[in-house]
Motif scaffolding. Structure first.
Motif, PDB file in Angstrom:
ATOM      1  N   ASP A  98       0.860  -1.201   0.000  1.00  0.00           N
ATOM      2  CA  ASP A  98       0.000   0.000   0.000  1.00  0.00           C
ATOM      3  C   ASP A  98       0.888   1.241   0.000  1.00  0.00           C
ATOM      4  O   ASP A  98       1.738   1.391   0.887  1.00  0.00           O
ATOM      5  CB  ASP A  98      -0.873  -0.056   1.267  1.00  0.00           C
ATOM      6  CG  ASP A  98      -1.932   1.031   1.333  1.00  0.00           C
ATOM      7  OD1 ASP A  98      -2.024   1.850   0.400  1.00  0.00           O
ATOM      8  OD2 ASP A  98      -2.669   1.053   2.348  1.00  0.00           O
ATOM      9  N   HIS A 100      -2.556   2.169   9.133  1.00  0.00           N
ATOM     10  CA  HIS A 100      -3.011   0.842   9.548  1.00  0.00           C
ATOM     11  C   HIS A 100      -1.930  -0.209   9.361  1.00  0.00           C
ATOM     12  O   HIS A 100      -1.055  -0.052   8.506  1.00  0.00           O
ATOM     13  CB  HIS A 100      -4.231   0.465   8.689  1.00  0.00           C
ATOM     14  CG  HIS A 100      -3.982   0.655   7.211  1.00  0.00           C
ATOM     15  ND1 HIS A 100      -3.525  -0.353   6.415  1.00  0.00           N
ATOM     16  CD2 HIS A 100      -4.062   1.750   6.421  1.00  0.00           C
ATOM     17  CE1 HIS A 100      -3.357   0.114   5.182  1.00  0.00           C
ATOM     18  NE2 HIS A 100      -3.669   1.407   5.151  1.00  0.00           N
ATOM     19  N   GLU A 108       1.956   8.080   1.526  1.00  0.00           N
ATOM     20  CA  GLU A 108       1.877   6.817   2.275  1.00  0.00           C
ATOM     21  C   GLU A 108       2.995   5.855   1.868  1.00  0.00           C
ATOM     22  O   GLU A 108       3.309   5.718   0.687  1.00  0.00           O
ATOM     23  CB  GLU A 108       0.526   6.138   1.996  1.00  0.00           C
ATOM     24  CG  GLU A 108       0.352   4.772   2.649  1.00  0.00           C
ATOM     25  CD  GLU A 108      -1.034   4.181   2.422  1.00  0.00           C
ATOM     26  OE1 GLU A 108      -1.654   4.503   1.398  1.00  0.00           O
ATOM     27  OE2 GLU A 108      -1.475   3.387   3.272  1.00  0.00           O
TER      28      GLU A 108
HETATM   29 CO    CO Z   1      -3.421   2.714   3.436  1.00  0.00          CO
END
Ligand code: CO
Ligand code: MF3
Length: 258
Positions: A110, A173, A239
């Motif tokens: 991710d 997360h 991210e």
């Molecule tokens: Co994410």
């Protein structure tokens, strides 16, 4: 309990994250005035397929809805989860957040970045720079013995001291076989730090500050997905997926040299 990955899982995380990063790097090269966000999403879909992976966004279920696109493309005041559209033509001066999540061999990678379209206003360029820096300030805290709240606190302090709004509604997360695993990683202090989870080696964490030029408040558009800054101000999102080790954090979402 935060999952601790064994060597085999870590090996697979390295692979899925390298693919996610390669797709993101190549997609970024396609951003230019005149392209539609639909075309960018199709390019993202093809890049993911060409590397033998699958979009973890496409069909992702939230409540009763399934995410219809392959990547998340969020323009200007859109914070996250924007859906590519033929009607959305990028223009000089826009910014766009590209969020790529892939599954490969059972594991998820991710990552996201926000890039300018042509020439952007200086204060928007500063927002992008500060948000990327906040990501790295957060990553530096992902060391054994620290707590998840140390990541949250570092990002919040960095962003709020510069007068920006740190988004609270969505959080970073854990990531592994599932896109969203324990723990939640807020970008603000939601609890006393000593109440947050301790960081240990072998965790794979997606750290992702979302920052508005104005207030931190957001709302969701009627498509059920697109989250926008409530005051319409530009918003940035960066991210990485990070592995915690005995010798500090290691960013896994780095494109593989090829
Ligand atoms: Co994410
Ligand atoms: N990076 C986002 C996240 O961590 C992307 C997933 S959103 C989806 O939540 F709905 F498109 F899957």
């Amino acid at each position: 309990m935060i999952p601790i990955k064994n060597p085999e899982a870590i090996k697979r995380m390295r692979e899925s994250c390298a693919i996610a990063a390669t797709v993101l790097a190549r997609l970024k090269e396609q951003v230019r005035p005149g392209i539609t966000t639909y075309d960018l999403d199709q390019i993202g879909r093809d890049l993911i397929a060409s590397l033998g992976a699958r979009s973890a966004c496409h069909g992702y279920q939230l409540h009763s809805r399934r995410y219809p696109a392959y990547t998340c493309l969020s323009v200007n005041e859109e914070v996250v989860h924007g859906i590519g559209s033929l009607k959305r033509i990028l223009r000089d001066g826009d910014i766009i957040s590209l969020d790529v999540v892939v599954e490969y061999n059972g594991y998820i990678g991710d990552n996201a970045t926000t890039v300018p379209v042509g020439a952007i206003a200086p204060r928007t360029a500063e927002l992008l720079k500060a948000t990327e820096e906040a990501l790295h300030v957060g990553i530096k805290q992902a060391v054994s013995g620290n707590r998840i709240g140390d990541i949250s606190h570092a990002i919040q302090t960095y962003i709020e001291s510069r007068g920006y709004g740190i988004v609270r509604e969505m959080v970073g997360h854990g990531v592994g076989r599932e896109m969203h695993e324990e723990p939640q990683i807020p970008n603000f202090a939601d609890r006393k730090r000593n109440r947050t989870e301790e960081i240990k080696p072998g965790m794979t964490l997606a750290i992702e500050p979302m920052v508005n030029l104005g207030g931190y408040q957001v709302r969701t558009l009627s498509d059920g997905w697109t989250v926008v800054a409530a005051d319409g101000s530009p918003s940035a999102h960066f991210e990485h997926t990070v592995l915690t080790t005995d010798s500090g954090p290691e960013i896994l979402t780095i494109p593989r040299a090829s």
